[in-house]
Design a protein around this motif. Sequence first.
Motif, PDB file in Angstrom:
ATOM      1  N   GLY A   1       0.770  -1.236   0.000  1.00  0.00           N
ATOM      2  CA  GLY A   1       0.000   0.000   0.000  1.00  0.00           C
ATOM      3  C   GLY A   1       0.798   1.282   0.000  1.00  0.00           C
ATOM      4  N   THR A   2       1.733   1.440   0.954  1.00  0.00           N
ATOM      5  CA  THR A   2       2.483   2.695   1.087  1.00  0.00           C
ATOM      6  C   THR A   2       3.951   2.410   1.370  1.00  0.00           C
ATOM      7  N   LEU A   3       4.789   3.401   1.081  1.00  0.00           N
ATOM      8  CA  LEU A   3       6.204   3.274   1.406  1.00  0.00           C
ATOM      9  C   LEU A   3       6.423   3.267   2.918  1.00  0.00           C
ATOM     10  N   ARG A   4       5.559   3.933   3.657  1.00  0.00           N
ATOM     11  CA  ARG A   4       5.673   3.872   5.122  1.00  0.00           C
ATOM     12  C   ARG A   4       5.447   2.452   5.623  1.00  0.00           C
ATOM     13  N   ASN A   5       4.468   1.759   5.047  1.00  0.00           N
ATOM     14  CA  ASN A   5       4.262   0.358   5.418  1.00  0.00           C
ATOM     15  C   ASN A   5       5.487  -0.485   5.084  1.00  0.00           C
ATOM     16  N   VAL A   6       6.109  -0.207   3.940  1.00  0.00           N
ATOM     17  CA  VAL A   6       7.318  -0.933   3.560  1.00  0.00           C
ATOM     18  C   VAL A   6       8.421  -0.709   4.591  1.00  0.00           C
ATOM     19  N   ALA A   7       8.606   0.540   5.011  1.00  0.00           N
ATOM     20  CA  ALA A   7       9.650   0.868   5.983  1.00  0.00           C
ATOM     21  C   ALA A   7       9.391   0.176   7.322  1.00  0.00           C
ATOM     22  N   ARG A   8       8.143   0.224   7.767  1.00  0.00           N
ATOM     23  CA  ARG A   8       7.820  -0.374   9.069  1.00  0.00           C
ATOM     24  C   ARG A   8       7.918  -1.895   9.022  1.00  0.00           C
TER      25      ARG A   8
ATOM     26  N   LEU B   1      15.191   2.078  -1.990  1.00  0.00           N
ATOM     27  CA  LEU B   1      15.748   3.153  -1.174  1.00  0.00           C
ATOM     28  C   LEU B   1      15.193   3.093   0.245  1.00  0.00           C
ATOM     29  N   VAL B   2      13.887   2.879   0.370  1.00  0.00           N
ATOM     30  CA  VAL B   2      13.254   2.800   1.689  1.00  0.00           C
ATOM     31  C   VAL B   2      13.811   1.622   2.488  1.00  0.00           C
ATOM     32  N   MET B   3      13.912   0.460   1.851  1.00  0.00           N
ATOM     33  CA  MET B   3      14.377  -0.727   2.561  1.00  0.00           C
ATOM     34  C   MET B   3      15.845  -0.618   2.935  1.00  0.00           C
ATOM     35  N   MET B   4      16.655  -0.042   2.060  1.00  0.00           N
ATOM     36  CA  MET B   4      18.074   0.126   2.379  1.00  0.00           C
ATOM     37  C   MET B   4      18.272   1.092   3.546  1.00  0.00           C
ATOM     38  N   ARG B   5      17.475   2.139   3.597  1.00  0.00           N
ATOM     39  CA  ARG B   5      17.620   3.077   4.715  1.00  0.00           C
ATOM     40  C   ARG B   5      17.139   2.463   6.023  1.00  0.00           C
TER      41      ARG B   5
END
Length: 329
Positions: A208-215, A245-249
Motif C-alpha cells: 500500500g504505502t512506502l511507510r508500510n514498507v519501511a515499518r 531506497l526505503v528498505m536500504m535506509r
Amino acid sequence: MDQVTETLAPGLPQTVEPRNPGMDLDMDWVRAVQANTSAIERRAATLPGRRSVKKDYQAAWLLKAITCIDLTTLSGDDTEGRVRRLCAKAKQPVRADILEALGVEGLTTGAVCVYHEMVPAAVAALEGTNIPVAAVSTGFPAGLSPYRLRVAEIGESVAAGAKEIDIVISRRHVLTGDWQALYDEMREFRAACGEAHVKAILATGELGTLRNVARASLVCMMAGADFIKTSTGKEGVNATLPVSLVMMRAIRAYHERTGFRVGYKPAGGISKAKDAVTYLALVKDELGNRWLQPDLFRFGASSLLGDIERQLEHHVTGAYSAAWRHAAG
C-alpha cells in the motif's frame, strides 16, 4: 584488468558476518518510522542518469552483479532436468572464452533459488561447490496456507539441504497495522530455519504505502531476518528503486542502532544489465561497500544473467550476440 578482478569475492563469506539475532519489538521505533514519498521518488529518479559506468569499469560492475544473483526458476512446469541445467549455469555463468578474455576465474552466481520439490535435485547438482540452494517457503507466493504447514515447510526444505529460506510474510498484518503478529510470525519462521539463513519477502507491491514498507522492514529485522527482500516476483509490481531506497535506509538505521548488518534482495522485474548496475550503485551510496558482497546483497532474477553475459561479450568482442548464444542451461 585489475578493475575486474578486484571486484570478485572468493566464494560466499556466509560465516564472516555475525547473524542478526533480532531484538525485542520496539513499537516506539516502529511508530516513529515515516516515509516522504515525493522526496524518495525524486531521489530514485536521479539514479539511472547519475550512476553511469563504461568500458572496463562497467565490465567489473557486471561481474560483481553475477556473484550476487540468486539464479531462480519458480515455474509450475519446473523439472529436475531444468534445475540441473540451471545449476550448471550457476557454476559456469559466463562462457569460458569470455571469462578468459577478461582474466577471471572461479566466477559463480550467489545461489540457486527453487521450489521445495526441486531442492534435492539442486543440492545434488551443486555438490562440491559452495553455491547454496535457496528454497521459497511458507505458502509461496501468497502465504495463505495453514500456518502450521508454513512452518513445517521450512523444516522440510532445511532437512532437504536448503541453506537459505525465502519466506513470505502475511501481508494482512502490515495492512492492518498488527505489528506484533508480524513480529511473532517472523520470529517463529526464523527459529524454524535453524542454521539456514532466512530472507523475509515483504511483497512490497501489495503493502500500500512506502511507510508500510519501511515499518515492515524494521519489524522483520527486529524478529531476526537475515535478509529483507522486495517481492516474490509474482506480484503486479515488484522491485522498484523507491522501494529499494526505503528498505536500504531501514537496514542502515537498524545497523546504526544494533550493530548488525542485514542483507537486501530486490527481486522481480530486474532483467537488464544497466538496471543491475543502478541497483549496485544505490547499495554503494546508501549502505557502503560492505554490502556489495553476496552474503549481504542478492538479485532475485532469472533472465538478468543472459543480458549481463551479452554485455560482457560486447565488451570483449565489440559486437552484440543473439540471446540464444547465452542459454540459461
